[in-house]
Write an enzyme that holds these catalytic residues in place. Sequence first.
Site, PDB file in Angstrom:
ATOM      1  N   HIS A  24      -9.939   1.848   0.627  1.00 15.51           N
ATOM      2  CA  HIS A  24      -8.485   1.750   0.589  1.00 15.51           C
ATOM      3  C   HIS A  24      -8.105   1.190  -0.779  1.00 15.51           C
ATOM      4  O   HIS A  24      -8.364   0.024  -1.077  1.00 15.51           O
ATOM      5  CB  HIS A  24      -8.000   0.840   1.711  1.00 15.51           C
ATOM      6  N   CYS A  73       0.793  -1.230   0.000  1.00 16.47           N
ATOM      7  CA  CYS A  73       0.000   0.000   0.000  1.00 16.47           C
ATOM      8  C   CYS A  73       0.827   1.283   0.000  1.00 16.47           C
ATOM      9  O   CYS A  73       0.259   2.372   0.045  1.00 16.47           O
ATOM     10  CB  CYS A  73      -0.977  -0.038   1.165  1.00 16.47           C
ATOM     11  N   LYS A 131     -10.176   7.789   3.103  1.00 16.55           N
ATOM     12  CA  LYS A 131     -10.549   6.424   2.705  1.00 16.55           C
ATOM     13  C   LYS A 131     -12.043   6.150   2.924  1.00 16.55           C
ATOM     14  O   LYS A 131     -12.592   5.220   2.354  1.00 16.55           O
ATOM     15  CB  LYS A 131      -9.664   5.408   3.407  1.00 16.55           C
ATOM     16  N   GLU A 180      -1.101   5.809  13.899  1.00 19.93           N
ATOM     17  CA  GLU A 180      -0.948   7.021  13.092  1.00 19.93           C
ATOM     18  C   GLU A 180      -1.518   8.240  13.824  1.00 19.93           C
ATOM     19  O   GLU A 180      -0.937   9.337  13.774  1.00 19.93           O
ATOM     20  CB  GLU A 180      -1.623   6.846  11.731  1.00 19.93           C
ATOM     21  N   HIS A 218      -2.849   8.037   6.182  1.00 18.39           N
ATOM     22  CA  HIS A 218      -3.057   6.702   5.622  1.00 18.39           C
ATOM     23  C   HIS A 218      -4.431   6.210   6.089  1.00 18.39           C
ATOM     24  O   HIS A 218      -5.190   5.684   5.297  1.00 18.39           O
ATOM     25  CB  HIS A 218      -1.926   5.772   6.058  1.00 18.39           C
ATOM     26  N   PHE A 233       2.037  -3.301   4.004  1.00 19.14           N
ATOM     27  CA  PHE A 233       2.472  -4.576   4.582  1.00 19.14           C
ATOM     28  C   PHE A 233       3.987  -4.697   4.465  1.00 19.14           C
ATOM     29  O   PHE A 233       4.595  -4.135   3.560  1.00 19.14           O
ATOM     30  CB  PHE A 233       1.840  -5.737   3.799  1.00 19.14           C
TER      31      PHE A 233
END
Lengths: 399, 265
Positions: free
Chosen positions: A327, A165, A322, A304, A293, A385
Amino acid sequence: MSVPIQPLAVSAYTVTSALGQGLESHLAALSSSHGGLRENDFSSAPLACWIGRVDGVEEAELPAAHASWECRNNRLAWLGLQQDRFLEQALDARLRYGAARVALVLGTSTASIGATEEGYRHLDADGRMPAELRRPLIHAPHSLAGFVAESLGLEGPCLTVSTACSSSAKVFATAERLIRLGLVDAAIVGGVDTLCDSVLFGFNALELVSPEPCRPFDQARRGISIGEAAGFALLERVEHAPHAPRLLGYGESSDAHHMSTPHPEGVGAELALRDALARAGLRAEQVDYINLHGTASLKNDEVEAALIARAFPATTRASSTKGFTGHTLGAAGILEAVFALLAIRNNMVPGNLGCTDPDEACGPQLALQSEQRSVNVALSNSFGFGGNNACLAFGRAPA
Amino acid sequence: MSALQVHVEGIGLWSPAWGDFAALKAQLQGLPVDAPSARPAAATLPANERRRAPESVLLAVEVAGQAVAMSGRAASELPCVFSSAYGDQLISDYMCATLASAPAELSPTRFHNSVHNAPAGYWTIATGCQALSSAISAGRATFGAGLLEAATLSLAEQRAVLLVCSDIAGTGPVGEMSATGSSFGFALVLSPTVSSGTLASLAIELEPHADHPLRPAPATGEWYETNPIAASAWPLMQNLAAGQGHCTLAAAETLALRVVLETLA
């Protein structure tokens, strides 16, 4: 610590997502808090969740000359390239600089694996890929960049970045290095990821998919909603586009912690942030907006939120978009880079759709509703990831 | 355009025939060489990770570990670029087959191991590396594009960089598409400056519009033709073993890299 870079002009940019095709549909949706998520009508078997699906992808047939690249992911790429006159501007850059002097760096996490999945659902009598899908180029991670390079007639460095991502955020860093060393004069960067069974059932297996539209940073968030998007940007030296917004800096880091959960103290995310600020020559208080994010996974948002709360003053505004788009995985970097650029262009902070009761880790920076305010510097966070982190810094051209 | 000058400080190599760079050199000198074990040892990984890690990760970590050990540098300090044409094809085959038959039974571990940056993730976790890590791909130009990315990174940032290029053998319908019949991994530690640890120096020049020289030659049955990394890297590997030579390899569809290798006396 990294040293400041020469800013680059972002002389053209575009995006296509569940919010629509091109910049204006995105601006309208963000300004009016109209999200693009719908109940899952995509996966090959039922899965109760919400998705950010792009309308019109199935109809975006590739030109006959590029038919060997046909697949849904490349159709979304082709649809995306045609918005906001991006295709014309990319071809103009090729004319001005020469085909070998324009790099192509695209991010994707799954490329056209959807076509591979389709092949496995329809294997022929011998258990082989069915004849119409027996096209090796589309069953590889480089399918997207290979198709775009061919369709734009580019002959410079051409690279797929696939770091989950953070993929299409990191493309800006690779492009900046190629331009800084004089290997190319311009770069087309971006990314495309389309919905596919791999990510829908994969994130479902990890118990990360929300049964309701995702609610980034809300106390009651239940996981992510997966979306799809295509986005592109043209980078060149500022003297060639002095009025265009600028890539001021970028940061990249690794968590060195876990394959699928973020570092609990956000060490890698903070390293990427500090790296981006250092390259941009910025202090935290100079940042007007941060596109977070903010996936709506329990862990990401907690880590975050704490990072933003401790690193920025209350005057910095922050939100995850998002809730609007889902996402978009490997396309999230470019999609949200474009949201940062739109924030600057329109002096508009997008609201954090889906959040009504912020997690207690959130600081006063979180913008729940869209706000009209001066935005001269905007950041975008992307984490993937494998603990793969990127942070981008954009700014308005000096008056 | 002036050439990109980078300096090789470490070399990692694994194929079914050679377990490291020394074995390749020995064979090229006509000495007998034992084949390595069927599974790369990947000793950099903790034992529990080594058991769980997919084959693509074992291969990449094995050659990365060899190259970094030879360089004498700390792995935790090296930004790293992992380049692979196809990623983990065994997982791709498993996932597509499972999704076609019983999608709800997909393994969560195999899913998170399916990301193209799984080797980069396992490597940075095992070595405590918080520097940037990347995972890239470029079709049959995957090795050359990786070399260009790593050299560019090393020179732009003035840091030593780890480059790891690897592809495992494929299986099933997707394996037929990739035509990858063998596993092969190759890693280099590249530095922007000459040091006492320099093994060889590379001068890399971009040669655009190189259509004809980059067209794949007709198959001859050589071992390296069954792996996209091996097919690209074989000329440079021979030059590294010989300590000199030049070669041309693909960095993109029509973009060549001319790589001149020299060894300081």
